[in-house]
Design a protein around this motif. Structure first.
Motif, PDB file in Angstrom:
ATOM      1  N   ASP A   8      57.713  14.346   3.082  1.00  0.00           N
ATOM      2  CA  ASP A   8      57.459  14.068   1.669  1.00  0.00           C
ATOM      3  C   ASP A   8      57.352  15.348   0.864  1.00  0.00           C
ATOM      4  OD1 ASP A   8      54.895  14.911   2.585  1.00  0.00           O
ATOM      5  OD2 ASP A   8      53.925  13.719   1.032  1.00  0.00           O
ATOM      6  N   ILE A   9      57.407  15.161  -0.437  1.00  0.00           N
ATOM      7  CA  ILE A   9      57.176  16.248  -1.400  1.00  0.00           C
ATOM      8  C   ILE A   9      56.143  15.714  -2.376  1.00  0.00           C
ATOM      9  CG2 ILE A   9      58.165  17.703  -3.209  1.00  0.00           C
ATOM     10  CD1 ILE A   9      60.936  17.166  -1.860  1.00  0.00           C
ATOM     11  N   GLU A  10      55.072  16.474  -2.570  1.00  0.00           N
ATOM     12  CA  GLU A  10      54.024  16.051  -3.491  1.00  0.00           C
ATOM     13  C   GLU A  10      53.795  17.113  -4.555  1.00  0.00           C
ATOM     14  OE1 GLU A  10      50.502  15.217  -1.177  1.00  0.00           O
ATOM     15  OE2 GLU A  10      51.271  13.258  -0.587  1.00  0.00           O
ATOM     16  N   HIS A  11      53.545  16.641  -5.753  1.00  0.00           N
ATOM     17  CA  HIS A  11      53.185  17.522  -6.866  1.00  0.00           C
ATOM     18  C   HIS A  11      51.895  16.981  -7.472  1.00  0.00           C
ATOM     19  CE1 HIS A  11      57.020  19.644  -6.828  1.00  0.00           C
ATOM     20  NE2 HIS A  11      57.601  18.471  -6.687  1.00  0.00           N
ATOM     21  N   TYR A  75      59.207   6.536  -4.092  1.00  0.00           N
ATOM     22  CA  TYR A  75      58.584   7.344  -5.145  1.00  0.00           C
ATOM     23  C   TYR A  75      57.233   6.733  -5.493  1.00  0.00           C
ATOM     24  CZ  TYR A  75      57.656   9.254  -9.774  1.00  0.00           C
ATOM     25  OH  TYR A  75      57.076   9.867 -10.860  1.00  0.00           O
ATOM     26  N   THR A  76      56.200   7.563  -5.538  1.00  0.00           N
ATOM     27  CA  THR A  76      54.893   7.102  -5.992  1.00  0.00           C
ATOM     28  C   THR A  76      54.375   8.023  -7.081  1.00  0.00           C
ATOM     29  OG1 THR A  76      53.583   8.362  -4.389  1.00  0.00           O
ATOM     30  CG2 THR A  76      54.319   6.168  -3.716  1.00  0.00           C
ATOM     31  N   GLU A  77      53.647   7.429  -7.970  1.00  0.00           N
ATOM     32  CA  GLU A  77      53.020   8.148  -9.071  1.00  0.00           C
ATOM     33  C   GLU A  77      51.618   7.556  -9.188  1.00  0.00           C
ATOM     34  OE1 GLU A  77      54.014   8.044 -13.712  1.00  0.00           O
ATOM     35  OE2 GLU A  77      55.739   8.477 -12.429  1.00  0.00           O
ATOM     36  N   SER A  78      50.588   8.410  -9.167  1.00  0.00           N
ATOM     37  CA  SER A  78      49.236   7.870  -9.252  1.00  0.00           C
ATOM     38  C   SER A  78      48.350   8.730 -10.139  1.00  0.00           C
ATOM     39  CB  SER A  78      48.611   7.726  -7.858  1.00  0.00           C
ATOM     40  OG  SER A  78      48.450   8.987  -7.254  1.00  0.00           O
ATOM     41  N   LEU A  79      47.360   8.075 -10.701  1.00  0.00           N
ATOM     42  CA  LEU A  79      46.362   8.726 -11.532  1.00  0.00           C
ATOM     43  C   LEU A  79      44.999   8.369 -10.972  1.00  0.00           C
ATOM     44  CD1 LEU A  79      45.585  10.370 -14.068  1.00  0.00           C
ATOM     45  CD2 LEU A  79      45.546   8.185 -15.309  1.00  0.00           C
ATOM     46  N   THR A  83      34.263   8.182 -11.951  1.00  0.00           N
ATOM     47  CA  THR A  83      33.450   7.007 -12.262  1.00  0.00           C
ATOM     48  C   THR A  83      33.219   6.842 -13.757  1.00  0.00           C
ATOM     49  OG1 THR A  83      31.445   8.308 -11.862  1.00  0.00           O
ATOM     50  CG2 THR A  83      32.243   6.923 -10.051  1.00  0.00           C
ATOM     51  N   ILE A  84      33.391   7.916 -14.528  1.00  0.00           N
ATOM     52  CA  ILE A  84      33.241   7.790 -15.987  1.00  0.00           C
ATOM     53  C   ILE A  84      34.595   7.650 -16.682  1.00  0.00           C
ATOM     54  CG2 ILE A  84      30.985   8.909 -16.072  1.00  0.00           C
ATOM     55  CD1 ILE A  84      32.391  11.467 -17.053  1.00  0.00           C
ATOM     56  N   GLY A  85      35.646   7.402 -15.885  1.00  0.00           N
ATOM     57  CA  GLY A  85      36.963   7.116 -16.438  1.00  0.00           C
ATOM     58  C   GLY A  85      37.795   8.314 -16.828  1.00  0.00           C
ATOM     59  N   GLU A  86      37.372   9.517 -16.462  1.00  0.00           N
ATOM     60  CA  GLU A  86      38.153  10.716 -16.796  1.00  0.00           C
ATOM     61  C   GLU A  86      39.206  10.982 -15.724  1.00  0.00           C
ATOM     62  OE1 GLU A  86      35.297  13.848 -17.304  1.00  0.00           O
ATOM     63  OE2 GLU A  86      34.916  13.249 -19.383  1.00  0.00           O
ATOM     64  N   PRO A  87      40.402  11.432 -16.117  1.00  0.00           N
ATOM     65  CA  PRO A  87      41.437  11.776 -15.139  1.00  0.00           C
ATOM     66  C   PRO A  87      40.982  12.927 -14.244  1.00  0.00           C
ATOM     67  CG  PRO A  87      42.353  11.657 -17.352  1.00  0.00           C
ATOM     68  CD  PRO A  87      40.862  11.598 -17.492  1.00  0.00           C
ATOM     69  N   VAL A  88      41.250  12.803 -12.945  1.00  0.00           N
ATOM     70  CA  VAL A  88      40.889  13.830 -11.982  1.00  0.00           C
ATOM     71  C   VAL A  88      42.142  14.448 -11.364  1.00  0.00           C
ATOM     72  CG1 VAL A  88      39.664  14.287  -9.815  1.00  0.00           C
ATOM     73  CG2 VAL A  88      38.682  12.714 -11.498  1.00  0.00           C
ATOM     74  N   GLU A  89      43.148  13.613 -11.091  1.00  0.00           N
ATOM     75  CA  GLU A  89      44.398  14.108 -10.515  1.00  0.00           C
ATOM     76  C   GLU A  89      45.533  13.174 -10.905  1.00  0.00           C
ATOM     77  OE1 GLU A  89      46.271  15.228  -6.164  1.00  0.00           O
ATOM     78  OE2 GLU A  89      45.131  13.371  -6.378  1.00  0.00           O
ATOM     79  N   TYR A  90      46.669  13.778 -11.239  1.00  0.00           N
ATOM     80  CA  TYR A  90      47.914  13.048 -11.431  1.00  0.00           C
ATOM     81  C   TYR A  90      48.823  13.516 -10.306  1.00  0.00           C
ATOM     82  CZ  TYR A  90      52.420  11.672 -13.333  1.00  0.00           C
ATOM     83  OH  TYR A  90      53.668  11.123 -13.492  1.00  0.00           O
ATOM     84  N   LEU A  91      49.373  12.581  -9.537  1.00  0.00           N
ATOM     85  CA  LEU A  91      50.149  12.924  -8.354  1.00  0.00           C
ATOM     86  C   LEU A  91      51.506  12.231  -8.395  1.00  0.00           C
ATOM     87  CD1 LEU A  91      50.223  14.141  -5.410  1.00  0.00           C
ATOM     88  CD2 LEU A  91      49.265  11.956  -4.666  1.00  0.00           C
ATOM     89  N   GLN A  92      52.553  13.000  -8.151  1.00  0.00           N
ATOM     90  CA  GLN A  92      53.909  12.461  -7.996  1.00  0.00           C
ATOM     91  C   GLN A  92      54.376  12.819  -6.588  1.00  0.00           C
ATOM     92  OE1 GLN A  92      55.769  14.604 -11.287  1.00  0.00           O
ATOM     93  NE2 GLN A  92      56.236  12.630 -12.217  1.00  0.00           N
ATOM     94  N   SER A  93      54.914  11.826  -5.876  1.00  0.00           N
ATOM     95  CA  SER A  93      55.371  12.055  -4.503  1.00  0.00           C
ATOM     96  C   SER A  93      56.681  11.338  -4.248  1.00  0.00           C
ATOM     97  CB  SER A  93      54.351  11.503  -3.498  1.00  0.00           C
ATOM     98  OG  SER A  93      53.085  12.043  -3.713  1.00  0.00           O
ATOM     99  N   VAL A  94      57.488  11.916  -3.381  1.00  0.00           N
ATOM    100  CA  VAL A  94      58.650  11.232  -2.838  1.00  0.00           C
ATOM    101  C   VAL A  94      58.550  11.320  -1.322  1.00  0.00           C
ATOM    102  CG1 VAL A  94      60.253  11.480  -4.776  1.00  0.00           C
ATOM    103  CG2 VAL A  94      60.129  13.279  -3.058  1.00  0.00           C
ATOM    104  N   TYR A  95      58.885  10.215  -0.651  1.00  0.00           N
ATOM    105  CA  TYR A  95      58.812  10.112   0.801  1.00  0.00           C
ATOM    106  C   TYR A  95      60.170   9.717   1.352  1.00  0.00           C
ATOM    107  CZ  TYR A  95      53.780   9.856   0.002  1.00  0.00           C
ATOM    108  OH  TYR A  95      52.502  10.116  -0.395  1.00  0.00           O
ATOM    109  N   ARG A  96      60.533  10.297   2.469  1.00  0.00           N
ATOM    110  CA  ARG A  96      61.742   9.889   3.175  1.00  0.00           C
ATOM    111  C   ARG A  96      61.588   8.437   3.588  1.00  0.00           C
ATOM    112  NH1 ARG A  96      63.975  14.328   7.265  1.00  0.00           N
ATOM    113  NH2 ARG A  96      64.815  12.385   8.082  1.00  0.00           N
TER     114      ARG A  96
END
Length: 105
Positions: A8-11, A75-79, A83-96
């Motif tokens: 995979d490749i993750e950003h 392809y996955t994209e996650s946010l 607990t207070i609803g603030e963004p902590v990580e935005y992640l984009q990944s592609v997997y074989r």
């Protein structure tokens, strides 16, 4: 003999305050990101919203993953949110896709 293949490749993207603290770590290959965020930065993670789809491998992705250009990728994209609803990580990944077909090997 075990042969290592990239699967995979993750950003990952972080808010600047979190990114600065992560970048201060001596060995980023050894950091457990979510544990660090929760235990060292005292940010409690609550949920992640994720999108999953299929894409075709670009030239760079194909080169990195040792697959033909145009091969199917998951392809996955996650946010991740605190607990207070603030963004902590935005992640984009592609997997074989063949990784999932041959998961017993």
């Amino acid at each position: 003999m075990c042969r290592w293949e990239p699967i995979d490749i993750e950003h990952s993207y972080f808010p600047i305050e979190i990114g600065i603290e992560i970048s201060k770590q001596k060995d980023l290959n050894q950091i457990l990101t979510y544990r660090f965020i929760e235990q060292e930065l005292n940010i409690n993670l609550h949920e992640a919203k994720q999108i999953v789809s299929a894409v075709n491998a670009s030239r760079d992705e194909a080169r990195t993953l040792n697959i033909p250009i145009g091969d199917a990728l998951l392809y996955t994209e996650s946010l991740s949110l605190s607990t207070i609803g603030e963004p902590v990580e935005y992640l984009q990944s592609v997997y074989r896709s063949d990784y999932f077909l041959n998961s017993n090997s």
